[in-house]
Design a protein around this motif. Structure first.
Motif, PDB file in Angstrom:
ATOM      1  N   GLU A  14       1.127  -0.966   0.471  1.00  0.00           N
ATOM      2  CA  GLU A  14      -0.252  -0.257   0.022  1.00  0.00           C
ATOM      3  C   GLU A  14       0.656   1.455  -0.208  1.00  0.00           C
ATOM      4  OE1 GLU A  14      -2.810   0.102   2.541  1.00  0.00           O
ATOM      5  OE2 GLU A  14      -3.755  -1.542   2.072  1.00  0.00           O
ATOM      6  N   GLN A  15       2.038   0.894   0.536  1.00  0.00           N
ATOM      7  CA  GLN A  15       2.149   2.576   0.993  1.00  0.00           C
ATOM      8  C   GLN A  15       3.195   2.871  -0.489  1.00  0.00           C
ATOM      9  OE1 GLN A  15       2.637   4.305   3.322  1.00  0.00           O
ATOM     10  NE2 GLN A  15       3.613   5.799   1.711  1.00  0.00           N
ATOM     11  N   LYS A  16       3.955   2.157  -0.961  1.00  0.00           N
ATOM     12  CA  LYS A  16       4.874   2.238  -2.100  1.00  0.00           C
ATOM     13  C   LYS A  16       3.246   2.654  -3.301  1.00  0.00           C
ATOM     14  CE  LYS A  16       7.695  -1.550  -2.585  1.00  0.00           C
ATOM     15  NZ  LYS A  16       9.192  -2.831  -3.263  1.00  0.00           N
ATOM     16  N   ILE A  17       2.583   1.735  -2.809  1.00  0.00           N
ATOM     17  CA  ILE A  17       1.492   2.639  -3.923  1.00  0.00           C
ATOM     18  C   ILE A  17       1.123   4.216  -3.770  1.00  0.00           C
ATOM     19  CG2 ILE A  17      -1.085   2.571  -4.949  1.00  0.00           C
ATOM     20  CD1 ILE A  17      -0.561  -0.796  -4.302  1.00  0.00           C
ATOM     21  N   LEU A  18       1.228   3.817  -2.434  1.00  0.00           N
ATOM     22  CA  LEU A  18       0.327   5.668  -1.864  1.00  0.00           C
ATOM     23  C   LEU A  18       1.481   6.179  -1.988  1.00  0.00           C
ATOM     24  CD1 LEU A  18      -1.143   4.917   1.049  1.00  0.00           C
ATOM     25  CD2 LEU A  18      -1.771   5.609  -0.252  1.00  0.00           C
ATOM     26  N   ASP A  19       3.137   6.091  -2.762  1.00  0.00           N
ATOM     27  CA  ASP A  19       4.134   7.608  -2.675  1.00  0.00           C
ATOM     28  C   ASP A  19       4.043   7.156  -4.487  1.00  0.00           C
ATOM     29  OD1 ASP A  19       4.713   6.875  -0.294  1.00  0.00           O
ATOM     30  OD2 ASP A  19       6.583   5.182  -0.279  1.00  0.00           O
ATOM     31  N   ALA A  20       3.780   5.877  -5.238  1.00  0.00           N
ATOM     32  CA  ALA A  20       3.639   6.653  -6.430  1.00  0.00           C
ATOM     33  C   ALA A  20       2.495   7.613  -7.084  1.00  0.00           C
ATOM     34  CB  ALA A  20       3.856   4.582  -7.218  1.00  0.00           C
ATOM     35  N   ALA A  21       1.537   6.870  -6.268  1.00  0.00           N
ATOM     36  CA  ALA A  21       0.508   7.615  -6.398  1.00  0.00           C
ATOM     37  C   ALA A  21       0.830   9.415  -5.938  1.00  0.00           C
ATOM     38  CB  ALA A  21      -1.679   7.352  -5.750  1.00  0.00           C
ATOM     39  N   LEU A  22       0.994   9.722  -5.333  1.00  0.00           N
ATOM     40  CA  LEU A  22       1.682  10.924  -4.714  1.00  0.00           C
ATOM     41  C   LEU A  22       2.897  11.646  -5.688  1.00  0.00           C
ATOM     42  CD1 LEU A  22       2.043  13.323  -2.954  1.00  0.00           C
ATOM     43  CD2 LEU A  22       3.756  11.914  -1.757  1.00  0.00           C
ATOM     44  N   ARG A  23       3.438  11.127  -6.370  1.00  0.00           N
ATOM     45  CA  ARG A  23       4.004  11.095  -7.746  1.00  0.00           C
ATOM     46  C   ARG A  23       3.796  12.069  -9.093  1.00  0.00           C
ATOM     47  NH1 ARG A  23       7.481   7.606  -5.643  1.00  0.00           N
ATOM     48  NH2 ARG A  23       7.143   6.094  -7.123  1.00  0.00           N
ATOM     49  N   GLU A  24       2.218  10.754  -8.796  1.00  0.00           N
ATOM     50  CA  GLU A  24       1.808  10.940 -10.697  1.00  0.00           C
ATOM     51  C   GLU A  24       0.435  11.324 -10.369  1.00  0.00           C
ATOM     52  OE1 GLU A  24       0.350   8.951 -14.426  1.00  0.00           O
ATOM     53  OE2 GLU A  24       2.357   8.904 -13.128  1.00  0.00           O
ATOM     54  N   PHE A  25       0.278  11.760  -9.174  1.00  0.00           N
ATOM     55  CA  PHE A  25      -1.129  12.818  -9.607  1.00  0.00           C
ATOM     56  C   PHE A  25      -0.459  14.002  -8.936  1.00  0.00           C
ATOM     57  CE2 PHE A  25      -3.602   9.526  -7.094  1.00  0.00           C
ATOM     58  CZ  PHE A  25      -4.713   9.433  -7.902  1.00  0.00           C
ATOM     59  N   LEU A  36      -2.618   2.643 -13.728  1.00  0.00           N
ATOM     60  CA  LEU A  36      -1.935   1.675 -14.916  1.00  0.00           C
ATOM     61  C   LEU A  36      -0.351   2.468 -14.374  1.00  0.00           C
ATOM     62  CD1 LEU A  36      -0.412  -0.706 -16.092  1.00  0.00           C
ATOM     63  CD2 LEU A  36      -1.306   1.182 -18.678  1.00  0.00           C
ATOM     64  N   ASN A  37      -0.723   3.927 -15.128  1.00  0.00           N
ATOM     65  CA  ASN A  37       1.038   4.290 -15.058  1.00  0.00           C
ATOM     66  C   ASN A  37       1.018   4.391 -13.185  1.00  0.00           C
ATOM     67  OD1 ASN A  37       1.345   5.267 -17.089  1.00  0.00           O
ATOM     68  ND2 ASN A  37       0.292   7.543 -17.277  1.00  0.00           N
ATOM     69  N   ILE A  38       0.325   4.250 -12.164  1.00  0.00           N
ATOM     70  CA  ILE A  38       0.937   4.514 -10.911  1.00  0.00           C
ATOM     71  C   ILE A  38       1.038   3.206 -10.457  1.00  0.00           C
ATOM     72  CG2 ILE A  38      -0.512   4.829  -8.378  1.00  0.00           C
ATOM     73  CD1 ILE A  38      -2.328   7.094  -9.782  1.00  0.00           C
ATOM     74  N   ALA A  39       0.237   1.908 -10.672  1.00  0.00           N
ATOM     75  CA  ALA A  39       0.719   1.123 -10.468  1.00  0.00           C
ATOM     76  C   ALA A  39       1.801   0.584 -10.915  1.00  0.00           C
ATOM     77  CB  ALA A  39      -0.169  -0.160 -11.019  1.00  0.00           C
ATOM     78  N   GLU A  40       2.802   0.956 -12.709  1.00  0.00           N
ATOM     79  CA  GLU A  40       3.721   0.038 -13.026  1.00  0.00           C
ATOM     80  C   GLU A  40       5.040   1.290 -11.833  1.00  0.00           C
ATOM     81  OE1 GLU A  40       3.047   1.523 -16.412  1.00  0.00           O
ATOM     82  OE2 GLU A  40       2.866  -0.108 -17.650  1.00  0.00           O
ATOM     83  N   LYS A  41       4.715   2.717 -11.844  1.00  0.00           N
ATOM     84  CA  LYS A  41       5.468   3.372 -11.290  1.00  0.00           C
ATOM     85  C   LYS A  41       5.450   2.713  -9.304  1.00  0.00           C
ATOM     86  CE  LYS A  41       5.133   7.751 -12.841  1.00  0.00           C
ATOM     87  NZ  LYS A  41       5.318   9.276 -12.380  1.00  0.00           N
ATOM     88  N   ALA A  42       4.254   2.043  -9.381  1.00  0.00           N
ATOM     89  CA  ALA A  42       5.008   1.391  -7.848  1.00  0.00           C
ATOM     90  C   ALA A  42       5.397  -0.036  -7.962  1.00  0.00           C
ATOM     91  CB  ALA A  42       3.470   1.222  -6.731  1.00  0.00           C
ATOM     92  N   GLY A  43       5.312  -0.791  -9.288  1.00  0.00           N
ATOM     93  CA  GLY A  43       6.060  -1.848  -8.959  1.00  0.00           C
ATOM     94  C   GLY A  43       5.205  -3.193  -8.962  1.00  0.00           C
ATOM     95  N   PHE A  44       3.714  -2.723  -9.297  1.00  0.00           N
ATOM     96  CA  PHE A  44       2.338  -4.078  -8.986  1.00  0.00           C
ATOM     97  C   PHE A  44       1.417  -3.857 -10.124  1.00  0.00           C
ATOM     98  CE2 PHE A  44       3.264  -2.441  -4.869  1.00  0.00           C
ATOM     99  CZ  PHE A  44       4.470  -4.314  -4.363  1.00  0.00           C
ATOM    100  N   SER A  45       0.764  -4.714 -10.934  1.00  0.00           N
ATOM    101  CA  SER A  45      -0.004  -4.822 -11.643  1.00  0.00           C
ATOM    102  C   SER A  45      -1.369  -3.366 -11.125  1.00  0.00           C
ATOM    103  CB  SER A  45      -0.627  -5.947 -11.574  1.00  0.00           C
ATOM    104  OG  SER A  45      -2.034  -6.371 -10.713  1.00  0.00           O
ATOM    105  N   GLU A  46      -1.706  -3.463 -11.789  1.00  0.00           N
ATOM    106  CA  GLU A  46      -3.573  -2.109 -11.845  1.00  0.00           C
ATOM    107  C   GLU A  46      -4.311  -3.319 -11.399  1.00  0.00           C
ATOM    108  OE1 GLU A  46      -5.768   0.733 -14.249  1.00  0.00           O
ATOM    109  OE2 GLU A  46      -5.267  -0.847 -15.434  1.00  0.00           O
ATOM    110  N   LYS A  47      -4.647  -4.454 -11.370  1.00  0.00           N
ATOM    111  CA  LYS A  47      -5.269  -5.114 -10.718  1.00  0.00           C
ATOM    112  C   LYS A  47      -4.973  -5.264  -9.222  1.00  0.00           C
ATOM    113  CE  LYS A  47      -7.232  -9.598 -10.189  1.00  0.00           C
ATOM    114  NZ  LYS A  47      -7.578 -11.764 -10.975  1.00  0.00           N
ATOM    115  N   THR A  48      -3.947  -5.128  -8.743  1.00  0.00           N
ATOM    116  CA  THR A  48      -3.336  -4.926  -6.797  1.00  0.00           C
ATOM    117  C   THR A  48      -4.137  -4.007  -6.693  1.00  0.00           C
ATOM    118  OG1 THR A  48      -1.606  -7.031  -7.893  1.00  0.00           O
ATOM    119  CG2 THR A  48      -1.227  -5.093  -5.902  1.00  0.00           C
ATOM    120  N   LEU A  49      -3.576  -2.782  -7.811  1.00  0.00           N
ATOM    121  CA  LEU A  49      -4.364  -0.817  -7.341  1.00  0.00           C
ATOM    122  C   LEU A  49      -5.452  -1.080  -6.353  1.00  0.00           C
ATOM    123  CD1 LEU A  49      -2.917   1.987  -8.442  1.00  0.00           C
ATOM    124  CD2 LEU A  49      -4.836   1.367  -7.996  1.00  0.00           C
ATOM    125  N   PHE A  50      -5.943  -1.708  -7.619  1.00  0.00           N
ATOM    126  CA  PHE A  50      -7.851  -1.435  -7.266  1.00  0.00           C
ATOM    127  C   PHE A  50      -8.413  -2.332  -6.898  1.00  0.00           C
ATOM    128  CE2 PHE A  50      -7.347   0.906 -11.650  1.00  0.00           C
ATOM    129  CZ  PHE A  50      -7.538   2.524 -10.951  1.00  0.00           C
TER     130      PHE A  50
END
Length: 190
Positions: A14-25, A36-50
């Protein structure tokens, strides 16, 4: 085959996704940011993000809440009762600490200013100038000063300088501009 993920692993994900989302937003804005871009930046799939956040709006709100809490914690660490000999000494220390705070939380500051219409009043960092103003009032006694406006002036200047730094524009020497600004603030309160 089922894979069970421990709570600590979930927290890291979750923290990796939140950090990537902050950068992307911050970089693209809410509308242009994609799962998709957020998930890729975090190193996960979009499915994991959602699976973790359900919607982009939920993710955005968590980013805002978490980072607002962080910046308020850091701000409160700065706003300790110290002994300053002069108002000038107080302003020198305060402005330099605030410059570091804005610098360290630049993506969040940039995001909140550019996406303010999407941020709920409960999580908005708009209380910061009032909080800072109350602190300043202890060290600068001047009945002509509107302390929240004075605080907003300082924060606005620092935002401008840090935007120049982070967007690599280099219109000014950042340290020199901050020093000159402090000098001007001292002149304003005398």
């Amino acid at each position: 085959m089922d894979i069970f993920v421990s709570d600590s692993m979930t927290d890291k994900t979750e923290q990796k996704i939140l950090d990537a989302a902050l950068r992307e937003f911050s970089e693209k804005g809410y509308s242009a940011a994609t799962g998709l871009n957020i998930a890729e930046k975090a190193g996960f799939s979009e499915k994991t993000l959602f699976r973790k956040f359900k919607t982009k709006k939920n993710l955005f709100n968590r980013v805002i809440t978490q980072n607002n809490d962080r910046i308020m914690e850091d701000l409160n660490l700065l706003l300790v009762d110290d002994e300053f000999k002069t108002a000038q000494e107080f302003l020198e220390v305060l402005v330099k600490y605030l410059a570091d705070l804005v610098d360290n939380h630049f993506d969040f500051v940039y995001l909140t200013l550019n996406e303010s219409r999407r941020i709920s009043k409960e999580t908005a960092p708009e209380k910061i100038p009032y909080h800072l103003g109350k602190y300043m009032e202890k060290y600068i006694q001047n009945e002509k000063i509107d302390y929240p406006v004075f605080a907003m002036t300082i924060l606005s200047f620092l935002y401008s300088v840090m935007t120049d730094k982070h967007k690599e524009r280099r219109f000014v020497d950042h340290d020199e501009a901050i020093e000159k600004f402090i000098g001007n603030l001292v002149l304003c309160i005398e």
